[in-house]
Scaffold this active site. Structure first.
Site, PDB file in Angstrom:
ATOM      1  N   ARG A   1      21.097 -95.746  21.226  1.00  0.00           N
ATOM      2  CA  ARG A   1      21.043 -96.530  19.982  1.00  0.00           C
ATOM      3  C   ARG A   1      22.404 -96.514  19.289  1.00  0.00           C
ATOM      4  NH1 ARG A   1      16.661 -94.576  15.596  1.00  0.00           N
ATOM      5  NH2 ARG A   1      18.128 -92.880  15.282  1.00  0.00           N
TER       6      ARG A   1
ATOM      7  N   ARG B   1       9.674 -85.058   5.124  1.00  0.00           N
ATOM      8  CA  ARG B   1      10.390 -84.306   6.150  1.00  0.00           C
ATOM      9  C   ARG B   1      10.383 -82.811   5.863  1.00  0.00           C
ATOM     10  NH1 ARG B   1      13.820 -88.730   8.029  1.00  0.00           N
ATOM     11  NH2 ARG B   1      15.038 -88.111   9.830  1.00  0.00           N
TER      12      ARG B   1
ATOM     13  N   ARG C   1      25.549 -96.416  13.456  1.00  0.00           N
ATOM     14  CA  ARG C   1      25.276 -95.189  12.707  1.00  0.00           C
ATOM     15  C   ARG C   1      26.101 -94.035  13.260  1.00  0.00           C
ATOM     16  NH1 ARG C   1      18.875 -94.195  12.024  1.00  0.00           N
ATOM     17  NH2 ARG C   1      19.709 -92.084  11.819  1.00  0.00           N
TER      18      ARG C   1
ATOM     19  N   ARG D   1      20.477 -82.679  13.947  1.00  0.00           N
ATOM     20  CA  ARG D   1      19.300 -83.361  13.394  1.00  0.00           C
ATOM     21  C   ARG D   1      18.027 -82.817  14.026  1.00  0.00           C
ATOM     22  NH1 ARG D   1      21.201 -89.184  14.599  1.00  0.00           N
ATOM     23  NH2 ARG D   1      19.079 -89.811  14.086  1.00  0.00           N
TER      24      ARG D   1
ATOM     25  N   LYS E   1       9.783 -94.086  15.419  1.00  0.00           N
ATOM     26  CA  LYS E   1       9.055 -94.343  14.166  1.00  0.00           C
ATOM     27  C   LYS E   1       9.438 -95.694  13.562  1.00  0.00           C
ATOM     28  CE  LYS E   1      10.548 -90.631  12.026  1.00  0.00           C
ATOM     29  NZ  LYS E   1      11.438 -89.992  13.020  1.00  0.00           N
TER      30      LYS E   1
HETATM   31  P1  ADP Z   1      16.166 -90.477  12.285  1.00  0.00           P
HETATM   32  O1  ADP Z   1      14.687 -90.332  12.144  1.00  0.00           O
HETATM   33  O2  ADP Z   1      16.575 -91.232  13.513  1.00  0.00           O
HETATM   34  O3  ADP Z   1      16.913 -89.187  12.120  1.00  0.00           O
HETATM   35  P2  ADP Z   1      16.401 -91.617   9.607  1.00  0.00           P
HETATM   36  O4  ADP Z   1      16.955 -92.949   9.339  1.00  0.00           O
HETATM   37  O5  ADP Z   1      14.973 -91.374   9.281  1.00  0.00           O
HETATM   38  O6  ADP Z   1      16.728 -91.384  11.134  1.00  0.00           O
HETATM   39  O7  ADP Z   1      17.249 -90.508   8.825  1.00  0.00           O
HETATM   40  C1  ADP Z   1      18.668 -90.445   8.876  1.00  0.00           C
HETATM   41  C2  ADP Z   1      19.171 -89.306   7.984  1.00  0.00           C
HETATM   42  O8  ADP Z   1      18.844 -89.592   6.611  1.00  0.00           O
HETATM   43  C3  ADP Z   1      18.580 -87.929   8.240  1.00  0.00           C
HETATM   44  O9  ADP Z   1      19.268 -87.231   9.252  1.00  0.00           O
HETATM   45  C4  ADP Z   1      18.735 -87.266   6.859  1.00  0.00           C
HETATM   46  O10 ADP Z   1      20.066 -86.845   6.645  1.00  0.00           O
HETATM   47  C5  ADP Z   1      18.481 -88.402   5.901  1.00  0.00           C
HETATM   48  N1  ADP Z   1      17.045 -88.493   5.502  1.00  0.00           N
HETATM   49  C6  ADP Z   1      16.196 -89.534   5.756  1.00  0.00           C
HETATM   50  N2  ADP Z   1      14.970 -89.288   5.263  1.00  0.00           N
HETATM   51  C7  ADP Z   1      15.033 -88.066   4.666  1.00  0.00           C
HETATM   52  C8  ADP Z   1      14.096 -87.233   3.993  1.00  0.00           C
HETATM   53  N3  ADP Z   1      12.819 -87.619   3.833  1.00  0.00           N
HETATM   54  N4  ADP Z   1      14.501 -86.032   3.519  1.00  0.00           N
HETATM   55  C9  ADP Z   1      15.778 -85.630   3.681  1.00  0.00           C
HETATM   56  N5  ADP Z   1      16.718 -86.344   4.313  1.00  0.00           N
HETATM   57  C10 ADP Z   1      16.362 -87.556   4.813  1.00  0.00           C
END
Ligand code: ADP
Length: 191
Positions: free
Chosen positions: A128, A89, A134, A146, A14
Site C-alpha cells: 500500500r 484503539r 503515507r 505500529r 478495515k
Molecule cells: P492503520 O490501521 O493502517 O494503522 P490508521 O489510518 O487507522 O491506519 O491509523 C494511522 C495512524 O493514526 C496510527 O498509527 C496512529 O498513529 C493514528 N491513529 C489513528 N486512530 C487512532 C486512535 N484511535 N488512537 C490513537 N491513534 C490513532
C-alpha cells in the site's frame, strides 16, 4: 441504530471493508486515521502534533481521538448507524465510546475482528505504501512499531469486547468479496 466496530491490526482491511459496509447498509464511516490525516492536510495545530506521533508509528493521545469522535457523533444525529474504523484503539477509548453511545441510547451491536497473519499484514502495508503516499506505510521499522502498538495497547480490547459478548472473529485473508460476504452475514444478524 446499527453501530459496528471494525477491529483488527494495521493492514487487516478495515478501511476497505468499512467502505463496502457503509455503502450496503447506509451507515456513516468514522475513521480516526482519516480524520487525523485530514487535520494534517489542513495543517491544523492538532494535525501538526498528531503527525509527529503518526510518523513514528505511535498512537496519538486518547483525548484527541475521543474528542474527534464526540464531534462526529454530535454532528450526525440522523445517521442510521456508524462504522468505527481504527477506533477504539485502547481500553480507555473503548470505555469512552461506550459512555458516549450510552448517552444516545445506542450501544455497539457487534465488534467484527479481522484476523490476518503477521507476514500478510507487513506485505500488504508495504505494498500500500507504494501508492498511498503515507510515510508510515513505507518504512519497515515504522510498520513494525505500529504492530507493536497494536499488540500491546489495542489487542487487549478483544477481551474487553468478548466480555460484553460482542466480539466476532472473521477470517481476513481471501478475496475482498469473500471477506465482505462473511462480514455481511454477521451484520445481517443485527440489522
Ligand atoms: P492503520 O490501521 O493502517 O494503522 P490508521 O489510518 O487507522 O491506519 O491509523 C494511522 C495512524 O493514526 C496510527 O498509527 C496512529 O498513529 C493514528 N491513529 C489513528 N486512530 C487512532 C486512535 N484511535 N488512537 C490513537 N491513534 C490513532
Amino acid at each position: 441504530m446499527l453501530n459496528i466496530v471494525l477491529f483488527g491490526p494495521p493492514g487487516s482491511g478495515k478501511g476497505t471493508q468499512a467502505q463496502n459496509i457503509i455503502e450496503k447498509y447506509k451507515l456513516v464511516h468514522l475513521s480516526t486515521g482519516d480524520m487525523l490525516r485530514a487535520e494534517i492536510a489542513g495543517q491544523t495545530e492538532l494535525g501538526l502534533e498528531a503527525k509527529k506521533l503518526m510518523d513514528k508509528g505511535e498512537l496519538v493521545p486518547d483525548s484527541v481521538v475521543i474528542g474527534m469522535i464526540e464531534n462526529k457523533l454530535a454532528g450526525n444525529k440522523e445517521a442510521k448507524g456508524f462504522v468505527f474504523d481504527g477506533f477504539p484503539r485502547t481500553v480507555a477509548q473503548a470505555s469512552a465510546l461506550d459512555d458516549l453511545l450510552e448517552k444516545y441510547g445506542n450501544p455497539i451491536k457487534v465488534v467484527l475482528s479481522l484476523v490476518v497473519s503477521e507476514e500478510e499484514l507487513t506485505r500488504r502495508i508495504l505494498e500500500r505504501g507504494k501508492t498511498s503516499g503515507r510515510a508510515d506505510d513505507q518504512n519497515e521499522s515504522i510498520v513494525r512499531n505500529r504492530v507493536v502498538e497494536y499488540r500491546t495497547k489495542t489487542e487487549p480490547l478483544a477481551s474487553f469486547y468478548a466480555a460484553q459478548s460482542k466480539l466476532v472473529n472473521i477470517a481476513g485473508e481471501g478475496s475482498i468479496e469473500e471477506i465482505f460476504a462473511a462480514l455481511s452475514a454477521e451484520i445481517n444478524k443485527h440489522s
